[in-house]
Enzyme design. Structure first.
Site, mmCIF file in Angstrom:
data_model
loop_
_atom_site.group_PDB
_atom_site.id
_atom_site.type_symbol
_atom_site.label_atom_id
_atom_site.label_comp_id
_atom_site.label_asym_id
_atom_site.label_seq_id
_atom_site.Cartn_x
_atom_site.Cartn_y
_atom_site.Cartn_z
ATOM 1 N N GLU A 96 -11.094 -9.164 3.501
ATOM 2 C CA GLU A 96 -9.927 -8.791 4.088
ATOM 3 C C GLU A 96 -10.072 -8.478 5.753
ATOM 4 O OE1 GLU A 96 -7.267 -5.487 2.251
ATOM 5 O OE2 GLU A 96 -6.421 -5.233 4.177
ATOM 6 N N HIS A 150 -5.608 3.497 -1.785
ATOM 7 C CA HIS A 150 -6.930 3.711 -1.312
ATOM 8 C C HIS A 150 -7.397 5.242 -1.577
ATOM 9 C CE1 HIS A 150 -9.798 4.278 2.839
ATOM 10 N NE2 HIS A 150 -10.190 4.597 1.563
ATOM 11 N N HIS A 182 -3.483 -4.152 7.861
ATOM 12 C CA HIS A 182 -3.692 -2.989 8.948
ATOM 13 C C HIS A 182 -2.836 -3.159 10.139
ATOM 14 C CE1 HIS A 182 -5.645 0.684 9.573
ATOM 15 N NE2 HIS A 182 -5.182 0.543 10.846
ATOM 16 N N THR A 211 -17.818 -1.894 15.721
ATOM 17 C CA THR A 211 -17.347 -1.353 16.956
ATOM 18 C C THR A 211 -15.765 -1.340 16.771
ATOM 19 O OG1 THR A 211 -17.924 -3.304 17.964
ATOM 20 C CG2 THR A 211 -18.815 -1.499 18.587
ATOM 21 N N ARG A 233 -7.245 12.872 0.324
ATOM 22 C CA ARG A 233 -6.071 13.381 1.333
ATOM 23 C C ARG A 233 -4.738 12.902 0.823
ATOM 24 N NH1 ARG A 233 -7.788 10.304 6.889
ATOM 25 N NH2 ARG A 233 -9.612 11.213 6.219
ATOM 26 N N GLU A 287 -8.585 0.308 -3.026
ATOM 27 C CA GLU A 287 -9.327 0.458 -1.603
ATOM 28 C C GLU A 287 -10.195 1.744 -2.011
ATOM 29 O OE1 GLU A 287 -7.070 0.620 1.744
ATOM 30 O OE2 GLU A 287 -6.278 -1.278 1.363
ATOM 31 N N ARG A 309 -9.446 8.118 -1.063
ATOM 32 C CA ARG A 309 -10.336 8.587 -0.263
ATOM 33 C C ARG A 309 -11.268 9.615 -0.865
ATOM 34 N NH1 ARG A 309 -8.738 6.788 5.107
ATOM 35 N NH2 ARG A 309 -10.675 8.187 5.786
ATOM 36 N N HIS A 364 0.947 6.207 1.752
ATOM 37 C CA HIS A 364 1.859 7.283 2.564
ATOM 38 C C HIS A 364 2.910 8.103 1.946
ATOM 39 C CE1 HIS A 364 -0.556 6.340 5.975
ATOM 40 N NE2 HIS A 364 0.331 5.354 6.714
ATOM 41 N N ASN A 367 0.923 -1.240 -0.006
ATOM 42 C CA ASN A 367 0.180 0.066 -0.030
ATOM 43 C C ASN A 367 0.818 1.331 0.140
ATOM 44 O OD1 ASN A 367 -1.442 2.207 1.232
ATOM 45 N ND2 ASN A 367 -2.913 0.953 1.648
#
Ligand code: PXP
Length: 238
Positions: free
Chosen positions: A151, A43, A190, A101, A49, A70, A45, A10, A7
């Site tokens: 996933e 990803h 993750h 949650t 961002r 993603e 978004r 970043h 991924n």
């Protein structure tokens, strides 16, 4: 033996922090490929961002390994995916009310919209994965949407230690076996890093691991190609 999805979000985060053209996540993807990435994950978004539309389109045209997009389950993202045609889509929660949650998708709570999205994407030959908690109930709900992959969220596994971590590993392992028995390909991701990845990589039937933060963080010090190579070694030769 699990595949490594790298991924590169970043890398784009650093670019967006200054509004520059560098570092380019597309260049990073090429280096990750050289290091042995089996797949590139980004990803897109809703607030753009980090990864932006141009990155996804360029990656689609230059990558020699599969592109995993993603995205949130929204009309805008589905339209982009149908246009760009990534090799697969992973639907992830972006808003608090879309999560359980712990953090994976609330599949049962969003059954209608997720089923519609999976149907639209998979009928355009874009296989779908849902990012869920490692629970058999979430796998059952995924089955009802028609998605062909899941996933499992390894966030909790990566945050705890000792006996708690072993318990989490058992939970992921059991969910993986359950998904596989139901004909759903299990992936995970993750918070996985160079210290905690191996026990997850050796879980039977685990197909792909998606890893971002730890690889890009190491790349700052040792370079991206080496950072990817070292992670791949841990996954392939534990
Ligand atoms: N898988 C999914 C679905 C994610 O949303 C993320 C984070 O963007 C990852 C894997 C990678 O997580 P990390 O950056 O902690 O390795």
């Amino acid at each position: 033996m699990a595949n490594l999805g790298v991924n590169i979000d970043h890398v784009a985060t650093i670019r967006q922090a200054r509004g520059t053209q560098y570092p380019d996540p597309v260049e990073a993807a090429v280096l990750a490929q050289l290091g042995g990435a089996d797949q590139i994950t980004v990803h897109l978004r809703e607030d753009r961002r980090h990864i932006i539309d141009r990155d996804v389109r360029l990656l689609r045209s230059i990558l020699q390994v599969p592109l995993n997009l993603e995205m949130a389950c929204t009309a805008e993202m589905i339209r982009i995916a149908l246009e760009v045609k990534p090799d697969m889509v992973t639907l992830v929660p972006e808003k608090r009310e879309e999560r359980t949650t712990e953090g994976g998708l609330d599949v049962a709570g969003q059954m209608g919209s997720l089923t519609d999205a999976v149907r639209a994407l998979q009928s355009a030959q874009i296989p779908c994965s849902l990012f869920i908690e490692p629970e058999s109930s979430a796998v059952d709900a995924t089955l009802r949407t028609g998605a062909s992959m899941v996933e499992f969220h390894t966030g909790r596994y990566s945050e705890v230690a000792g006996a708690e971590q072993n318990k989490e590993l058992q939970r992921i392992s059991a969910a993986c076996a359950y998904a596989f028995s139901k004909g759903i390909a299990p992936h995970a991701g993750h918070g996985l890093n160079y210290r905690n990845v191996t026990p997850v990589a050796v879980i039977p039937h685990m197909q792909d691991l998606n890893i971002g933060h730890s690889i890009v963080a190491r790349a700052v010090l040792v370079g991206l190609e080496r950072a990817v190579r070292e992670m791949k070694e841990l996954i392939r030769r534990p």
